[in-house]
Design a protein around this motif. Structure first.
Motif, PDB file in Angstrom:
ATOM      1  N   GLY A   1       0.764  -1.156   0.042  1.00 12.64           N
ATOM      2  CA  GLY A   1      -0.103  -0.063   0.058  1.00 12.64           C
ATOM      3  C   GLY A   1       0.838   1.265   0.204  1.00 12.64           C
ATOM      4  N   THR A   2       0.419   2.195  -0.725  1.00 11.07           N
ATOM      5  CA  THR A   2       1.241   3.502  -0.873  1.00 11.07           C
ATOM      6  C   THR A   2       0.307   4.720  -0.460  1.00 11.07           C
ATOM      7  OG1 THR A   2       2.625   2.593  -2.364  1.00 11.07           O
ATOM      8  CG2 THR A   2       2.600   4.830  -2.085  1.00 11.07           C
ATOM      9  N   VAL A   3       0.359   5.611   0.461  1.00 11.01           N
ATOM     10  CA  VAL A   3      -0.446   6.872   0.675  1.00 11.01           C
ATOM     11  C   VAL A   3      -0.245   7.490  -0.536  1.00 11.01           C
ATOM     12  CG1 VAL A   3      -1.073   8.738   1.984  1.00 11.01           C
ATOM     13  CG2 VAL A   3      -0.455   6.558   3.027  1.00 11.01           C
ATOM     14  N   ILE A   4      -1.339   8.109  -1.205  1.00 12.97           N
ATOM     15  CA  ILE A   4      -1.378   9.093  -2.186  1.00 12.97           C
ATOM     16  C   ILE A   4      -1.262  10.466  -1.675  1.00 12.97           C
ATOM     17  CG2 ILE A   4      -2.528   9.669  -4.567  1.00 12.97           C
ATOM     18  CD1 ILE A   4      -1.225   6.816  -4.515  1.00 12.97           C
ATOM     19  N   LYS A   5      -2.479  10.679  -0.784  1.00 11.54           N
ATOM     20  CA  LYS A   5      -2.415  12.021  -0.293  1.00 11.54           C
ATOM     21  C   LYS A   5      -3.190  11.640   1.011  1.00 11.54           C
ATOM     22  CE  LYS A   5      -4.132  16.584  -0.567  1.00 11.54           C
ATOM     23  NZ  LYS A   5      -4.925  17.709  -1.415  1.00 11.54           N
ATOM     24  N   ALA A   6      -2.713  12.373   2.057  1.00  4.27           N
ATOM     25  CA  ALA A   6      -3.251  12.448   3.484  1.00  4.27           C
ATOM     26  C   ALA A   6      -3.644  13.760   3.906  1.00  4.27           C
ATOM     27  CB  ALA A   6      -2.443  11.693   4.582  1.00  4.27           C
ATOM     28  N   GLY A   7      -5.015  13.709   4.131  1.00  4.86           N
ATOM     29  CA  GLY A   7      -5.367  15.020   4.873  1.00  4.86           C
ATOM     30  C   GLY A   7      -5.923  14.990   6.135  1.00  4.86           C
ATOM     31  N   LYS A   8      -6.517  15.818   6.769  1.00  4.79           N
ATOM     32  CA  LYS A   8      -7.123  15.857   8.253  1.00  4.79           C
ATOM     33  C   LYS A   8      -8.148  14.698   8.375  1.00  4.79           C
ATOM     34  CE  LYS A   8      -6.010  20.413   9.226  1.00  4.79           C
ATOM     35  NZ  LYS A   8      -6.667  22.057   9.723  1.00  4.79           N
ATOM     36  N   ARG A   9      -9.069  14.637   7.301  1.00  2.00           N
ATOM     37  CA  ARG A   9     -10.332  13.887   7.738  1.00  2.00           C
ATOM     38  C   ARG A   9     -10.118  12.600   6.928  1.00  2.00           C
ATOM     39  NH1 ARG A   9     -12.590  19.276   7.514  1.00  2.00           N
ATOM     40  NH2 ARG A   9     -13.467  19.646   9.376  1.00  2.00           N
ATOM     41  N   GLN A  10      -9.082  12.428   5.728  1.00  2.00           N
ATOM     42  CA  GLN A  10      -9.190  11.166   5.117  1.00  2.00           C
ATOM     43  C   GLN A  10      -7.758  10.894   4.390  1.00  2.00           C
ATOM     44  OE1 GLN A  10     -12.023  11.415   2.218  1.00  2.00           O
ATOM     45  NE2 GLN A  10     -10.871  12.800   0.708  1.00  2.00           N
ATOM     46  N   ALA A  11      -7.516   9.897   4.036  1.00  2.00           N
ATOM     47  CA  ALA A  11      -6.064   9.380   3.462  1.00  2.00           C
ATOM     48  C   ALA A  11      -6.607   8.740   2.024  1.00  2.00           C
ATOM     49  CB  ALA A  11      -5.242   8.742   4.257  1.00  2.00           C
TER      50      ALA A  11
ATOM     51  N   GLY B   1       9.897 -19.953  -7.169  1.00  2.00           N
ATOM     52  CA  GLY B   1      10.574 -20.120  -8.291  1.00  2.00           C
ATOM     53  C   GLY B   1       9.656 -19.753  -9.614  1.00  2.00           C
ATOM     54  N   GLU B   2       8.644 -18.647  -9.492  1.00  2.00           N
ATOM     55  CA  GLU B   2       7.833 -18.199 -10.508  1.00  2.00           C
ATOM     56  C   GLU B   2       7.877 -16.676 -10.160  1.00  2.00           C
ATOM     57  OE1 GLU B   2       4.135 -20.071 -11.291  1.00  2.00           O
ATOM     58  OE2 GLU B   2       4.848 -21.778 -10.741  1.00  2.00           O
ATOM     59  N   GLU B   3       7.457 -16.030 -11.451  1.00  2.00           N
ATOM     60  CA  GLU B   3       7.290 -14.496 -11.569  1.00  2.00           C
ATOM     61  C   GLU B   3       6.221 -14.102 -10.389  1.00  2.00           C
ATOM     62  OE1 GLU B   3       9.202 -10.837 -11.949  1.00  2.00           O
ATOM     63  OE2 GLU B   3      10.090 -12.804 -12.545  1.00  2.00           O
ATOM     64  N   PRO B   4       6.130 -13.181  -9.498  1.00  2.00           N
ATOM     65  CA  PRO B   4       4.861 -12.890  -9.078  1.00  2.00           C
ATOM     66  C   PRO B   4       3.614 -12.305  -9.972  1.00  2.00           C
ATOM     67  CG  PRO B   4       6.605 -11.938  -7.794  1.00  2.00           C
ATOM     68  CD  PRO B   4       7.235 -12.688  -9.134  1.00  2.00           C
ATOM     69  N   GLN B   5       2.531 -12.631  -9.807  1.00  2.00           N
ATOM     70  CA  GLN B   5       1.487 -12.335 -10.731  1.00  2.00           C
ATOM     71  C   GLN B   5       0.588 -11.221 -10.156  1.00  2.00           C
ATOM     72  OE1 GLN B   5       0.750 -13.388 -14.070  1.00  2.00           O
ATOM     73  NE2 GLN B   5      -0.883 -11.726 -13.821  1.00  2.00           N
ATOM     74  N   ARG B   6       0.575  -9.901 -10.607  1.00  2.00           N
ATOM     75  CA  ARG B   6      -0.314  -8.956  -9.946  1.00  2.00           C
ATOM     76  C   ARG B   6      -1.803  -9.449  -9.981  1.00  2.00           C
ATOM     77  NH1 ARG B   6       0.970  -2.887 -10.336  1.00  2.00           N
ATOM     78  NH2 ARG B   6       2.064  -3.762 -12.001  1.00  2.00           N
ATOM     79  N   CYS B   7      -2.450  -9.589  -9.103  1.00  2.00           N
ATOM     80  CA  CYS B   7      -3.842 -10.106  -9.488  1.00  2.00           C
ATOM     81  C   CYS B   7      -4.871  -8.979  -8.954  1.00  2.00           C
ATOM     82  CB  CYS B   7      -4.117 -11.425  -8.385  1.00  2.00           C
ATOM     83  SG  CYS B   7      -3.701 -11.192  -6.758  1.00  2.00           S
ATOM     84  N   ALA B   8      -4.697  -7.967  -8.239  1.00  2.00           N
ATOM     85  CA  ALA B   8      -5.478  -6.970  -7.870  1.00  2.00           C
ATOM     86  C   ALA B   8      -4.854  -5.480  -7.731  1.00  2.00           C
ATOM     87  CB  ALA B   8      -6.428  -7.608  -6.665  1.00  2.00           C
ATOM     88  N   ILE B   9      -5.689  -4.497  -7.919  1.00  2.00           N
ATOM     89  CA  ILE B   9      -5.246  -3.188  -7.396  1.00  2.00           C
ATOM     90  C   ILE B   9      -6.557  -2.666  -6.765  1.00  2.00           C
ATOM     91  CG2 ILE B   9      -3.646  -2.857  -9.310  1.00  2.00           C
ATOM     92  CD1 ILE B   9      -5.711  -1.277 -10.769  1.00  2.00           C
ATOM     93  N   ALA B  10      -6.161  -1.733  -6.013  1.00  2.00           N
ATOM     94  CA  ALA B  10      -7.429  -1.163  -5.258  1.00  2.00           C
ATOM     95  C   ALA B  10      -6.885   0.133  -4.877  1.00  2.00           C
ATOM     96  CB  ALA B  10      -7.656  -1.889  -3.851  1.00  2.00           C
ATOM     97  N   GLN B  11      -8.041   1.015  -4.725  1.00  2.00           N
ATOM     98  CA  GLN B  11      -7.829   2.477  -4.063  1.00  2.00           C
ATOM     99  C   GLN B  11      -8.970   2.573  -2.958  1.00  2.00           C
ATOM    100  OE1 GLN B  11      -7.302   5.848  -6.786  1.00  2.00           O
ATOM    101  NE2 GLN B  11      -9.161   6.714  -5.689  1.00  2.00           N
ATOM    102  N   ALA B  12      -8.517   3.047  -2.034  1.00  2.00           N
ATOM    103  CA  ALA B  12      -9.240   3.335  -0.709  1.00  2.00           C
ATOM    104  C   ALA B  12      -9.105   4.574  -0.170  1.00  2.00           C
ATOM    105  CB  ALA B  12      -8.699   2.277   0.268  1.00  2.00           C
ATOM    106  N   THR B  13     -10.290   5.107   0.538  1.00  2.00           N
ATOM    107  CA  THR B  13     -10.380   6.256   1.149  1.00  2.00           C
ATOM    108  C   THR B  13     -10.295   5.773   2.708  1.00  2.00           C
ATOM    109  OG1 THR B  13     -11.807   7.304  -0.360  1.00  2.00           O
ATOM    110  CG2 THR B  13     -11.827   8.204   2.026  1.00  2.00           C
ATOM    111  N   ILE B  14      -9.216   6.172   3.379  1.00  2.00           N
ATOM    112  CA  ILE B  14      -9.163   5.725   4.758  1.00  2.00           C
ATOM    113  C   ILE B  14      -9.190   7.091   5.534  1.00  2.00           C
ATOM    114  CG2 ILE B  14      -7.404   4.634   6.496  1.00  2.00           C
ATOM    115  CD1 ILE B  14      -8.290   2.745   4.127  1.00  2.00           C
ATOM    116  N   VAL B  15     -10.197   6.719   6.816  1.00  2.00           N
ATOM    117  CA  VAL B  15     -10.538   7.754   7.773  1.00  2.00           C
ATOM    118  C   VAL B  15      -9.714   7.676   9.058  1.00  2.00           C
ATOM    119  CG1 VAL B  15     -12.502   8.773   8.827  1.00  2.00           C
ATOM    120  CG2 VAL B  15     -12.820   7.683   6.631  1.00  2.00           C
ATOM    121  N   PRO B  16      -9.160   8.763   9.424  1.00  2.00           N
ATOM    122  CA  PRO B  16      -8.530   8.734  11.003  1.00  2.00           C
ATOM    123  C   PRO B  16      -9.719   8.752  11.737  1.00  2.00           C
ATOM    124  CG  PRO B  16      -7.956  10.417   9.597  1.00  2.00           C
ATOM    125  CD  PRO B  16      -8.882  10.005   8.951  1.00  2.00           C
TER     126      PRO B  16
END
Length: 190
Positions: free
Chosen positions: A117-127, A139-154
């Motif tokens: 996970g990587t914070v794109i932008k964090a503010g007072k009310r949400q990240a 022995g195998e190359e990792p396979q990206r199986c999903a991407i997500a975007q979230a609104t996280i609330v302090p």
């Protein structure tokens, strides 16, 4: 007192920063894993939770799969959600997920899942946070199986402040209540 308030004297007030990733991971193991029944049951392992980034690992078991043998979408979603929340918590303190959107890109086939996970932008009310989930096998190359975007609330750690005093002579709510009492004789004694 909850575990989050007693862990080595740490109080997750807004803006708290751990001195190192090791300190942050120890805290996450104690609170976000051990104190969370579902996360502990699954065996999620935090590897990084520092500076707006997170990385977690999960060894897949047969009871975590769907009928094709891939990791169930709910397990992939948990990894994305936790990666987003844990990255945000490294910046803003104690959090909950407000919402997230996930896109499944490939079957989650492997022996473990890794989420970052990587914070794109964090503010007072949400990240706003992005997560990537990979299925891995030795022995195998990792396979990206999903991407997500979230609104996280302090989460507020302290009790909310008392409402500000107001002038009852101009407060519309107080005026409406008073008008209801005056216009309804049955409520005059109330």
């Amino acid at each position: 007192m909850s575990a989050i308030q007693t862990y080595e004297g740490f109080s997750p007030m807004r803006g708290h920063q751990f001195a190192s990733n090791d300190e942050a991971v120890a805290y996450m193991k104690s609170v976000a894993v051990d104190a969370s029944g579902f996360t502990a049951f699954l065996g999620v392992e935090p590897l990084r939770c520092f500076g707006g980034e997170s990385e977690l690992l999960l060894a897949l078991r047969p009871d975590m799969t769907q009928h094709h043998g891939y990791a169930h979408g709910a397990i992939v979603g948990l990894m994305a959600d936790n990666a987003c929340a844990w990255a945000a918590s490294s910046v803003v303190g104690d959090v909950v997920t407000g919402s997230y959107t996930i896109n499944f890109l490939a079957p989650a086939k492997g022996i473990r899942l890794r989420a970052k996970g990587t914070v794109i932008k964090a503010g007072k009310r949400q990240a706003i946070v992005r997560a990537d989930v990979w299925a891995e096998s030795d022995g195998e190359e990792p396979q990206r199986c999903a991407i997500a975007q979230a609104t996280i609330v302090p989460v507020a750690v302290h009790a909310p402040a008392a409402p500000a005093p107001h002038d009852e002579s101009i407060c519309h709510t107080c005026a409406a209540i008073e008008a209801a009492h005056i216009s309804d004789p049955a409520r005059a004694d109330a």
